[in-house]
Design a protein around this motif. Structure first.
Motif, PDB file in Angstrom:
ATOM      1  N   HIS A 119      66.798  47.151   1.267  1.00  0.00           N
ATOM      2  CA  HIS A 119      66.208  46.171   2.181  1.00  0.00           C
ATOM      3  C   HIS A 119      65.920  46.766   3.557  1.00  0.00           C
ATOM      4  O   HIS A 119      64.906  46.449   4.166  1.00  0.00           O
ATOM      5  N   ARG A 120      66.774  47.639   4.017  1.00  0.00           N
ATOM      6  CA  ARG A 120      66.497  48.287   5.306  1.00  0.00           C
ATOM      7  C   ARG A 120      65.199  49.093   5.209  1.00  0.00           C
ATOM      8  O   ARG A 120      64.340  49.011   6.084  1.00  0.00           O
ATOM      9  N   ALA A 121      65.061  49.864   4.128  1.00  0.00           N
ATOM     10  CA  ALA A 121      63.844  50.671   3.951  1.00  0.00           C
ATOM     11  C   ALA A 121      62.605  49.783   3.918  1.00  0.00           C
ATOM     12  O   ALA A 121      61.594  50.089   4.567  1.00  0.00           O
ATOM     13  N   PHE A 122      62.688  48.684   3.184  1.00  0.00           N
ATOM     14  CA  PHE A 122      61.526  47.807   3.118  1.00  0.00           C
ATOM     15  C   PHE A 122      61.261  47.132   4.457  1.00  0.00           C
ATOM     16  O   PHE A 122      60.129  47.094   4.927  1.00  0.00           O
ATOM     17  N   PHE A 123      62.291  46.579   5.070  1.00  0.00           N
ATOM     18  CA  PHE A 123      62.101  45.901   6.352  1.00  0.00           C
ATOM     19  C   PHE A 123      61.531  46.871   7.388  1.00  0.00           C
ATOM     20  O   PHE A 123      60.629  46.522   8.140  1.00  0.00           O
ATOM     21  N   GLU A 124      62.067  48.093   7.424  1.00  0.00           N
ATOM     22  CA  GLU A 124      61.541  49.096   8.367  1.00  0.00           C
ATOM     23  C   GLU A 124      60.071  49.387   8.101  1.00  0.00           C
ATOM     24  O   GLU A 124      59.286  49.558   9.025  1.00  0.00           O
ATOM     25  N   SER A 125      59.696  49.440   6.827  1.00  0.00           N
ATOM     26  CA  SER A 125      58.297  49.748   6.492  1.00  0.00           C
ATOM     27  C   SER A 125      57.340  48.679   6.999  1.00  0.00           C
ATOM     28  O   SER A 125      56.173  48.960   7.257  1.00  0.00           O
TER      29      SER A 125
ATOM     30  N   ASP B 246      53.496  49.777  11.680  1.00  0.00           N
ATOM     31  CA  ASP B 246      52.249  49.708  12.445  1.00  0.00           C
ATOM     32  C   ASP B 246      52.349  48.866  13.709  1.00  0.00           C
ATOM     33  O   ASP B 246      51.340  48.598  14.349  1.00  0.00           O
ATOM     34  N   GLY B 247      53.546  48.456  14.068  1.00  0.00           N
ATOM     35  CA  GLY B 247      53.655  47.581  15.236  1.00  0.00           C
ATOM     36  C   GLY B 247      54.679  48.089  16.232  1.00  0.00           C
ATOM     37  O   GLY B 247      55.360  49.089  16.001  1.00  0.00           O
ATOM     38  N   PRO B 248      54.808  47.360  17.309  1.00  0.00           N
ATOM     39  CA  PRO B 248      55.729  47.784  18.367  1.00  0.00           C
ATOM     40  C   PRO B 248      57.197  47.460  18.060  1.00  0.00           C
ATOM     41  O   PRO B 248      58.092  48.026  18.668  1.00  0.00           O
ATOM     42  N   GLU B 249      57.445  46.559  17.121  1.00  0.00           N
ATOM     43  CA  GLU B 249      58.813  46.161  16.811  1.00  0.00           C
ATOM     44  C   GLU B 249      59.502  47.209  15.958  1.00  0.00           C
ATOM     45  O   GLU B 249      58.861  47.976  15.245  1.00  0.00           O
ATOM     46  N   THR B 250      60.821  47.191  16.007  1.00  0.00           N
ATOM     47  CA  THR B 250      61.618  48.073  15.173  1.00  0.00           C
ATOM     48  C   THR B 250      62.703  47.254  14.488  1.00  0.00           C
ATOM     49  O   THR B 250      63.077  46.175  14.948  1.00  0.00           O
ATOM     50  N   PHE B 251      63.201  47.799  13.417  1.00  0.00           N
ATOM     51  CA  PHE B 251      64.272  47.149  12.670  1.00  0.00           C
ATOM     52  C   PHE B 251      65.560  47.168  13.486  1.00  0.00           C
ATOM     53  O   PHE B 251      65.846  48.120  14.198  1.00  0.00           O
ATOM     54  N   SER B 252      66.340  46.119  13.338  1.00  0.00           N
ATOM     55  CA  SER B 252      67.658  46.036  13.963  1.00  0.00           C
ATOM     56  C   SER B 252      68.614  45.381  12.975  1.00  0.00           C
ATOM     57  O   SER B 252      68.228  44.451  12.262  1.00  0.00           O
ATOM     58  N   GLU B 253      69.833  45.835  12.931  1.00  0.00           N
ATOM     59  CA  GLU B 253      70.829  45.228  12.038  1.00  0.00           C
ATOM     60  C   GLU B 253      71.207  43.815  12.491  1.00  0.00           C
ATOM     61  O   GLU B 253      71.882  43.096  11.776  1.00  0.00           O
ATOM     62  N   ASP B 254      70.761  43.411  13.694  1.00  0.00           N
ATOM     63  CA  ASP B 254      70.985  42.053  14.172  1.00  0.00           C
ATOM     64  C   ASP B 254      69.894  41.092  13.699  1.00  0.00           C
ATOM     65  O   ASP B 254      70.019  39.880  13.892  1.00  0.00           O
ATOM     66  N   MET B 255      68.834  41.631  13.085  1.00  0.00           N
ATOM     67  CA  MET B 255      67.743  40.775  12.606  1.00  0.00           C
ATOM     68  C   MET B 255      68.272  39.778  11.587  1.00  0.00           C
ATOM     69  O   MET B 255      69.122  40.110  10.759  1.00  0.00           O
ATOM     70  N   LEU B 256      67.728  38.562  11.654  1.00  0.00           N
ATOM     71  CA  LEU B 256      68.151  37.510  10.739  1.00  0.00           C
ATOM     72  C   LEU B 256      67.444  37.654   9.399  1.00  0.00           C
ATOM     73  O   LEU B 256      66.241  37.908   9.333  1.00  0.00           O
ATOM     74  N   VAL B 257      68.215  37.460   8.332  1.00  0.00           N
ATOM     75  CA  VAL B 257      67.709  37.522   6.968  1.00  0.00           C
ATOM     76  C   VAL B 257      67.835  36.121   6.362  1.00  0.00           C
ATOM     77  O   VAL B 257      68.886  35.486   6.468  1.00  0.00           O
ATOM     78  N   VAL B 258      66.758  35.642   5.763  1.00  0.00           N
ATOM     79  CA  VAL B 258      66.796  34.375   5.037  1.00  0.00           C
ATOM     80  C   VAL B 258      67.284  34.698   3.626  1.00  0.00           C
ATOM     81  O   VAL B 258      66.643  35.462   2.900  1.00  0.00           O
TER      82      VAL B 258
ATOM     83  N   LEU C  92      63.007  38.550   5.815  1.00  0.00           N
ATOM     84  CA  LEU C  92      63.286  38.451   7.241  1.00  0.00           C
ATOM     85  C   LEU C  92      62.886  37.079   7.796  1.00  0.00           C
ATOM     86  O   LEU C  92      61.791  36.575   7.502  1.00  0.00           O
ATOM     87  N   TYR C  93      63.740  36.502   8.584  1.00  0.00           N
ATOM     88  CA  TYR C  93      63.481  35.230   9.250  1.00  0.00           C
ATOM     89  C   TYR C  93      62.210  35.318  10.085  1.00  0.00           C
ATOM     90  O   TYR C  93      61.400  34.394  10.129  1.00  0.00           O
ATOM     91  N   LYS C  94      62.009  36.442  10.711  1.00  0.00           N
ATOM     92  CA  LYS C  94      60.852  36.690  11.562  1.00  0.00           C
ATOM     93  C   LYS C  94      59.542  36.450  10.824  1.00  0.00           C
ATOM     94  O   LYS C  94      58.587  35.938  11.391  1.00  0.00           O
ATOM     95  N   TRP C  95      59.489  36.802   9.546  1.00  0.00           N
ATOM     96  CA  TRP C  95      58.262  36.647   8.773  1.00  0.00           C
ATOM     97  C   TRP C  95      57.818  35.194   8.706  1.00  0.00           C
ATOM     98  O   TRP C  95      56.630  34.895   8.712  1.00  0.00           O
ATOM     99  N   TYR C  96      58.780  34.291   8.577  1.00  0.00           N
ATOM    100  CA  TYR C  96      58.434  32.867   8.505  1.00  0.00           C
ATOM    101  C   TYR C  96      57.797  32.408   9.805  1.00  0.00           C
ATOM    102  O   TYR C  96      56.806  31.685   9.805  1.00  0.00           O
ATOM    103  N   GLY C  97      58.392  32.817  10.931  1.00  0.00           N
ATOM    104  CA  GLY C  97      57.825  32.467  12.231  1.00  0.00           C
ATOM    105  C   GLY C  97      56.448  33.051  12.419  1.00  0.00           C
ATOM    106  O   GLY C  97      55.520  32.374  12.872  1.00  0.00           O
ATOM    107  N   ASP C  98      56.289  34.320  12.049  1.00  0.00           N
ATOM    108  CA  ASP C  98      54.985  34.983  12.177  1.00  0.00           C
ATOM    109  C   ASP C  98      53.911  34.275  11.356  1.00  0.00           C
ATOM    110  O   ASP C  98      52.753  34.204  11.763  1.00  0.00           O
ATOM    111  N   ALA C  99      54.304  33.756  10.193  1.00  0.00           N
ATOM    112  CA  ALA C  99      53.346  33.100   9.299  1.00  0.00           C
ATOM    113  C   ALA C  99      53.215  31.604   9.598  1.00  0.00           C
ATOM    114  O   ALA C  99      52.378  30.929   8.996  1.00  0.00           O
ATOM    115  N   GLY C 100      54.062  31.094  10.477  1.00  0.00           N
ATOM    116  CA  GLY C 100      54.052  29.655  10.743  1.00  0.00           C
ATOM    117  C   GLY C 100      54.470  28.857   9.523  1.00  0.00           C
ATOM    118  O   GLY C 100      54.005  27.741   9.299  1.00  0.00           O
TER     119      GLY C 100
END
Length: 183
Positions: free
Chosen positions: A150-156, A160-172, A83-91
């Protein structure tokens, strides 16, 4: 922060959430990793001045890590997704074309050297059948298998957080070639 790339790669390479059993730590690099890099450097003198790339395994369990390493060696697995989001979260920077990695099996034994040849950022819902086949290492219904895993893993990762998976999420989407061993 030195462990951050390893943690990101491990997280990005995972496809489903399963309990992890004992695996070597980053500081316990298996001697086969050094030997593989030395063999590659001997065969490619132009790389003598390069630092040894990071070594890591796909997935989070022995069965899948070893299976995926074999698919890399066999030339069937030629891509990896996160997930693209992971890179941002990790800086962290996105993967770069030309980056090499030493792929190991779960116990840390070197299996192959890969090099990134393309990096794209694509919404989950737009992943192609061709890309899914490269990532899954199969031609049998690769897109449904890719989406399910990948959906199962990304959802997992959002459990523990407020975010949810979306099919619009960017994948690297990293496409790579196996450069060692040569078949």
């Amino acid at each position: 922060m030195k462990n951050l790339p390893f943690i990101i790669l491990l997280l990005l390479a995972s496809c489903k959430s399963e309990p992890k059993t004992e695996a070597p730590t980053e500081t316990e690099i298996d001697p086969t990793v050094y030997a593989m890099w030395e063999d590659y450097s001997q065969a490619h003198p132009e790389t003598k001045s390069e630092e040894m790339p990071e070594s890591w395994f796909f997935h989070d369990n022995q069965k899948d890590a070893d299976r995926l390493a074999k698919l890399v060696i066999d030339g069937k697995k030629r891509a990896s997704s996160g997930l693209y989001k992971w890179y941002g979260d990790a800086g962290a920077d996105l993967p770069a074309v030309g980056t090499k990695s030493i792929i190991t099996n779960f116990d840390g034994t070197a299996q192959a050297i890969i090099e990134i040849v393309q990096v794209d950022t694509i919404p989950f819902k737009q992943i192609s059948e061709a890309y899914a086949a490269m990532d899954m290492g199969t031609q049998e219904e690769p897109l449904p298998k890719w989406k399910k895993a990948h959906r199962a893993f990304f959802e997992s990762t959002f459990e523990d957080g407020p975010e949810t998976f979306s099919e619009d999420m960017l994948v690297v989407c990293e496409t790579f070639k196996t450069i060692w061993p040569i078949k």
